[in-house]
Write a protein that holds these residues in place. Structure first.
Motif, PDB file in Angstrom:
ATOM      1  N   PHE A  34       8.034  -5.140   5.485  1.00 16.05           N
ATOM      2  CA  PHE A  34       7.472  -3.898   4.952  1.00 16.05           C
ATOM      3  C   PHE A  34       8.353  -3.356   3.827  1.00 16.05           C
ATOM      4  N   ALA A  35       9.663  -3.308   4.076  1.00 17.05           N
ATOM      5  CA  ALA A  35      10.600  -2.807   3.075  1.00 17.05           C
ATOM      6  C   ALA A  35      10.601  -3.685   1.827  1.00 17.05           C
ATOM      7  N   CYS A  36      10.570  -4.986   2.035  1.00 19.43           N
ATOM      8  CA  CYS A  36      10.545  -5.938   0.923  1.00 19.43           C
ATOM      9  C   CYS A  36       9.327  -5.727   0.038  1.00 19.43           C
ATOM     10  N   ALA A  37       8.180  -5.523   0.662  1.00 18.88           N
ATOM     11  CA  ALA A  37       6.946  -5.326  -0.097  1.00 18.88           C
ATOM     12  C   ALA A  37       7.012  -4.061  -0.946  1.00 18.88           C
ATOM     13  N   MET A  38       7.614  -3.025  -0.426  1.00 16.78           N
ATOM     14  CA  MET A  38       7.771  -1.793  -1.194  1.00 16.78           C
ATOM     15  C   MET A  38       8.585  -2.052  -2.458  1.00 16.78           C
ATOM     16  N   GLN A  39       9.638  -2.853  -2.315  1.00 12.44           N
ATOM     17  CA  GLN A  39      10.483  -3.193  -3.467  1.00 12.44           C
ATOM     18  C   GLN A  39       9.725  -4.039  -4.482  1.00 12.44           C
ATOM     19  N   VAL A  40       8.968  -5.014  -3.996  1.00 13.65           N
ATOM     20  CA  VAL A  40       8.190  -5.883  -4.878  1.00 13.65           C
ATOM     21  C   VAL A  40       7.202  -5.071  -5.716  1.00 13.65           C
ATOM     22  N   GLN A  41       6.550  -4.118  -5.074  1.00 15.30           N
ATOM     23  CA  GLN A  41       5.546  -3.309  -5.759  1.00 15.30           C
ATOM     24  C   GLN A  41       6.174  -2.348  -6.772  1.00 15.30           C
TER      25      GLN A  41
ATOM     26  N   VAL B 263       0.837  -1.204   0.000  1.00 10.74           N
ATOM     27  CA  VAL B 263       0.000   0.000   0.000  1.00 10.74           C
ATOM     28  C   VAL B 263       0.874   1.256   0.000  1.00 10.74           C
ATOM     29  N   ALA B 264       1.894   1.270   0.844  1.00  6.81           N
ATOM     30  CA  ALA B 264       2.779   2.441   0.939  1.00  6.81           C
ATOM     31  C   ALA B 264       3.475   2.714  -0.385  1.00  6.81           C
ATOM     32  N   SER B 265       3.995   1.679  -1.026  1.00  5.48           N
ATOM     33  CA  SER B 265       4.689   1.841  -2.298  1.00  5.48           C
ATOM     34  C   SER B 265       3.747   2.329  -3.389  1.00  5.48           C
ATOM     35  N   GLU B 266       2.542   1.776  -3.409  1.00  2.00           N
ATOM     36  CA  GLU B 266       1.567   2.192  -4.416  1.00  2.00           C
ATOM     37  C   GLU B 266       1.188   3.649  -4.222  1.00  2.00           C
TER      38      GLU B 266
END
Length: 226
Positions: free
Chosen positions: A129-136, A80-83
């Motif tokens: 959390f950091a990993c998910a930002m990278q994935v997105q 969500v944060a990355s998006e």
């Protein structure tokens, strides 16, 4: 700006194999780090966490379930944060939104280096959390959909492309397969090195991922199209 050519096609700098390689090594490193040092939790592969969480629920082991649930929730929030960052800074001229993601991720991982082993739950939440930002944020490699923090999708896509090449002798399919297998190989290298360094240097070893992400930031230094 930030556009390069490969195989007579134009791509954004964030699609480059070099950047994908750096992010994949970092992704493998992060997974090994949390598994080796942080209570055997997978920061990147949330499937494993969901399986272990469910196992805990069935066995009424609430503490174990909670330990594996938190990284999953953190991963969701990271997406969500990355998006949101991508939407908010999509048209920024000063800095590309993916560079912002890399800086935030690098900062979070640097913070993790100071989280003591007695607070592994917090460390795992931050890494997930950091990993998910990278994935997105990083989902294309020379135009091919891929992931830098997990392998199953890359393995499926690479093997599918290899099968097409075997059947049709299509050179482009072979190139595509090699891209996917190359990323998997680099992820494995990152995981192997990450496990070794984590054993020797402890919680501060995550700084290696921070350095890799900062290198990735500078690779993208020229703003690129959204």
């Amino acid at each position: 700006m930030g556009i390069y050519s490969f195989n007579n096609k134009k791509y954004q700098r964030s699609d480059s194999f070099l950047l994908g390689a750096i992010l994949s090594v970092s992704g493998g490193f992060q997974d090994a780090y949390t598994y080796v040092l942080r209570d055997k939790v997978f920061a990147n592969a949330q499937t494993g966490n969901i399986v272990l969480m469910s196992q805990g629920l069935i066995n009424k082991d609430w503490s174990t379930s909670f330990r594996y649930l938190l990284p999953v929730l953190a991963f969701v929030l990271g997406i969500v944060a990355s998006e949101q960052i991508g939407h908010r800074f999509k048209h920024s001229k000063k800095i590309h939104w993916r560079q912002i993601v890399l800086l935030i991720e690098a900062f979070i991982l640097a913070v993790v280096a100071f989280v003591p082993l007695t607070h592994n739950v917090i460390a795992n939440v931050l890494v997930s959390f950091a990993c998910a930002m990278q994935v997105q944020a990083f989902r294309k490699l020379h135009g091919y959909a891929y992931a830098t923090t997990m392998c199953i999708g890359n393995l499926r896509s690479g093997t599918e492309s290899l099968s097409v090449f075997i059947r049709e002798k299509n050179k482009e399919s072979l190139v595509k397969a090699l891209h996917y297998y190359g990323i998997i190989f680099l992820f494995a290298i990152g995981a192997g090195v990450g496990a070794t360094i984590s054993h020797h240097y402890g919680i501060k070893s995550i700084f290696a991922s921070t350095v890799l992400l900062i290198i990735g930031f500078f690779i993208m230094l020229d703003n690129e199209e959204s």
